[in-house]
Write an enzyme that holds these catalytic residues in place. Structure first.
Site, PDB file in Angstrom:
ATOM      1  N   GLN A 160      14.690   5.255  11.914  1.00 19.35           N
ATOM      2  CA  GLN A 160      13.231   5.434  11.931  1.00 19.35           C
ATOM      3  C   GLN A 160      12.705   6.333  10.801  1.00 19.35           C
ATOM      4  OE1 GLN A 160      11.024   6.126  15.815  1.00 19.35           O
ATOM      5  NE2 GLN A 160      10.789   8.122  14.865  1.00 19.35           N
ATOM      6  N   GLU A 204       3.544   7.025   9.683  1.00 14.91           N
ATOM      7  CA  GLU A 204       3.580   8.470   9.441  1.00 14.91           C
ATOM      8  C   GLU A 204       3.449   8.784   7.953  1.00 14.91           C
ATOM      9  OE1 GLU A 204       6.803  10.422  11.452  1.00 14.91           O
ATOM     10  OE2 GLU A 204       5.881  10.080  13.399  1.00 14.91           O
ATOM     11  N   ASP A 241      16.105  10.709  11.432  1.00 11.26           N
ATOM     12  CA  ASP A 241      15.827  10.508  12.859  1.00 11.26           C
ATOM     13  C   ASP A 241      16.213   9.070  13.169  1.00 11.26           C
ATOM     14  OD1 ASP A 241      14.947  10.259  15.435  1.00 11.26           O
ATOM     15  OD2 ASP A 241      12.832  10.724  15.020  1.00 11.26           O
ATOM     16  N   GLU A 284      18.637  13.416  14.184  1.00 11.37           N
ATOM     17  CA  GLU A 284      17.845  13.453  15.421  1.00 11.37           C
ATOM     18  C   GLU A 284      18.058  12.167  16.218  1.00 11.37           C
ATOM     19  OE1 GLU A 284      13.723  14.387  14.641  1.00 11.37           O
ATOM     20  OE2 GLU A 284      13.022  13.276  16.386  1.00 11.37           O
ATOM     21  N   LYS A 335       7.412  18.354  21.299  1.00  6.20           N
ATOM     22  CA  LYS A 335       6.158  17.609  21.170  1.00  6.20           C
ATOM     23  C   LYS A 335       5.337  17.959  22.395  1.00  6.20           C
ATOM     24  CE  LYS A 335       8.017  13.482  18.815  1.00  6.20           C
ATOM     25  NZ  LYS A 335       8.732  12.201  19.090  1.00  6.20           N
ATOM     26  N   ARG A 364       3.006  13.365  16.440  1.00  2.00           N
ATOM     27  CA  ARG A 364       3.359  12.038  16.917  1.00  2.00           C
ATOM     28  C   ARG A 364       3.011  11.011  15.847  1.00  2.00           C
ATOM     29  NH1 ARG A 364       5.305  12.114  22.249  1.00  2.00           N
ATOM     30  NH2 ARG A 364       6.349  10.285  21.382  1.00  2.00           N
ATOM     31  N   SER A 365       3.577   9.803  16.018  1.00  2.00           N
ATOM     32  CA  SER A 365       3.288   8.767  15.019  1.00  2.00           C
ATOM     33  C   SER A 365       1.827   8.315  15.087  1.00  2.00           C
ATOM     34  CB  SER A 365       4.231   7.586  15.203  1.00  2.00           C
ATOM     35  OG  SER A 365       4.185   7.118  16.531  1.00  2.00           O
ATOM     36  N   LYS A 386       7.669  19.141  11.846  1.00  2.00           N
ATOM     37  CA  LYS A 386       7.823  17.741  11.408  1.00  2.00           C
ATOM     38  C   LYS A 386       6.509  17.020  11.714  1.00  2.00           C
ATOM     39  CE  LYS A 386      10.653  13.720  12.638  1.00  2.00           C
ATOM     40  NZ  LYS A 386      11.152  13.085  13.871  1.00  2.00           N
TER      41      LYS A 386
HETATM   42  P1  PGA Z   1       6.801   8.904  17.969  1.00  2.00           P
HETATM   43  O1  PGA Z   1       7.846   9.206  16.813  1.00  2.00           O
HETATM   44  O2  PGA Z   1       5.659   9.842  17.831  1.00  2.00           O
HETATM   45  O3  PGA Z   1       6.421   7.464  17.719  1.00  2.00           O
HETATM   46  O4  PGA Z   1       7.548   9.081  19.266  1.00  2.00           O
HETATM   47  C1  PGA Z   1       8.158  10.474  16.338  1.00  2.00           C
HETATM   48  C2  PGA Z   1       9.627  10.783  16.453  1.00  2.00           C
HETATM   49  O5  PGA Z   1      10.414   9.969  16.989  1.00  2.00           O
HETATM   50  O6  PGA Z   1      10.058  11.871  16.072  1.00  2.00           O
HETATM   51 ZN    ZN Z   2      12.212  11.421  16.968  1.00  2.00          ZN
END
Ligand code: PGA
Ligand code: ZN
Length: 422
Positions: A160, A204, A241, A284, A335, A364-365, A386
């Site tokens: 990702q 992102e 990640d 991650e 988060k 978050r994304s 991050k």
């Molecule tokens: P998400 O991704 O906000 O889509 O969960 C961020 C991450 O996995 O760190």
């Molecule tokens: Zn993650």
């Protein structure tokens, strides 16, 4: 004291509705907060209440907004925000369920953040100072996304996030400049390699280029660090990640771009290979969220590497405690919307720090122009943050807030990597 709470539906960076809220106090101060939303979410996150009707393909949040304007507003009216956690305690008790299944974690978080901000405004200090207390403010090390794959980039690559950590930087401003330089070098190299998609940006803000394999992405990233005039490893290190939940098919971990499906042990071998051949210092979500034994084995195997649990812990105190007990991971991604309240998320961060683990505060994304995450990273002394890449304004809002704090407050750049790695 809290006088009024008003919520409304706003949009996040993927044009999905999200909860926005303003908390006004009796002394005349007030503050606003918008909540973010993930795409590669873990199963153990706080419940996100969505309307499921015809608006916005079911993603509307009018019911969550209604909960803020009625139940939550009634519950917190009159509370003294100068007393830390007073609002969050009431919010946590109100729902009953431990993941906010009734009221919605999105409704609860909006009130939690806006109330803290209003308290800081009433005290006449930035949120970072309100959370931190006296003394120089510790600015976090940024982890910046350069190449995006998985759920954030139409699966251009399986992993990702390919990120950089400017471990050799002397200030936050320099750290960010190095990351921007690497991103630009990666874009130019990808374009030169025939990847026209490098002009587009993923969810992102990273480059969503279909490079073929994960190893190719690491090669491109290492060449980009070089081309930016920086030294891989000592000045700019690499992080990934894997977001392994997303690769899990029930029978194995599918690397679709390479047409391979791996067992847990094979995936960890693969990751260990990346660590051995590239300047990777942080990994991650290397396995799916329920494989505790696999995580513990992976953490031992990857000794010396920062092994971060994101979906594994979902910013949940009991899951973190389990991880610490088993030696599954050695760092936690925090988060706040996975948890629901600032108090709850801070508890997870502090428990990790007490265990000697590293902590990373994360956006978050699907995020917004709101910048409160930057103040949390500083106020909680998270050490690392991050946020995605250095493109897209919902990302830059957080970087710009950290640049503002560095320029206007008494700060110190806390670089957890200075002595540690490789
Ligand atoms: P998400 O991704 O906000 O889509 O969960 C961020 C991450 O996995 O760190
Ligand atoms: Zn993650």
């Amino acid at each position: 004291r809290v006088e009024q709470v008003v919520a409304w539906e706003a949009l996040d960076s993927r044009a999905r509705p999200t909860v926005a809220c303003r908390v006004s106090l009796t002394d005349g101060s007030s503050a606003r907060a918008l909540v973010p939303s993930g795409a590669s979410t873990g199963s153990y996150e706080a419940f996100e209440l969505r309307d499921g009707d015809e608006r916005y393909d079911g993603m509307g949040v009018r019911r969550a907004v209604e909960h803020v304007n009625t139940t939550l507003a009634d519950a917190v009216r009159g509370l003294d925000t100068a007393e830390p956690d007073a609002v969050d305690r009431v919010l946590e008790e109100l729902d009953g369920g431990h993941r906010f299944e009734r009221l919605g974690g999105n409704a609860v978080l909006a009130v939690s953040v806006a109330a803290s901000r209003a308290a800081a405004a009433a005290a006449g200090v930035p949120l970072a100072c309100w959370l931190h207390g006296p003394g120089a403010l510790p600015l976090p090390m940024p982890m910046v996304n350069i190449i995006s794959g998985g759920a954030h980039a139409g699966r251009a690559i399986d992993v990702q996030d390919f990120l950089v950590i400017p471990v050799g930087a002397a200030s936050f401003a320099q750290a960010l400049e190095w990351c921007a330089r690497v991103r630009d070098a990666a874009r130019r190299l990808a374009l030169a390699g025939g990847h026209a998609a490098a002009v587009l940006v993923a969810d992102e803000g990273g480059l969503g280029v279909p490079l073929g394999g994960n190893g190719d992405a690491l090669d491109l990233l290492t060449r980009a660090i070089d081309a930016a005039g920086l030294t891989p490893g000592t000045e700019v290190a690499v992080a990934i990640d894997v977001a392994a939940n997303q690769l899990w098919t029930g029978a194995g971990y599918e690397l679709a771009a390479e047409d391979r499906t791996l067992s847990a042990a094979e995936l960890i071998d693969e990751i260990a290979g990346w660590v051995a051949h590239h300047a990777v210092v942080s990994v991650e979500d290397v396995l799916r969220e329920d494989d505790w034994a696999g995580w513990a084995a992976a953490t031992r195997r990857l000794a010396g590497v920062q092994v971060i649990g994101d979906d594994l812990f979902a910013t949940d105190p009991s899951r973190l405690a389990e991880g610490v007990r088993r030696g599954a991971a050695n760092a936690v991604l925090v988060k706040v919307n996975q948890n629901g309240t600032l108090r709850g998320a801070r508890g997870v961060l502090q428990a990790a720090q007490r265990a000697g683990w590293a902590t990373v505060v994360s956006a978050r994304s699907g995020d917004t122009e709101d910048d409160w995450l930057a103040d949390l990273a500083v106020g909680w002394n998270a050490g690392q943050i991050k946020v995605g890449s250095v493109h897209r304004s919902e990302r830059c809002a957080k970087w710009n807030r950290l640049l503002e704090l560095e320029a206007t407050e008494d700060t110190v750049f806390s670089n957890p990597w200075r002595e540690a790695p490789r």
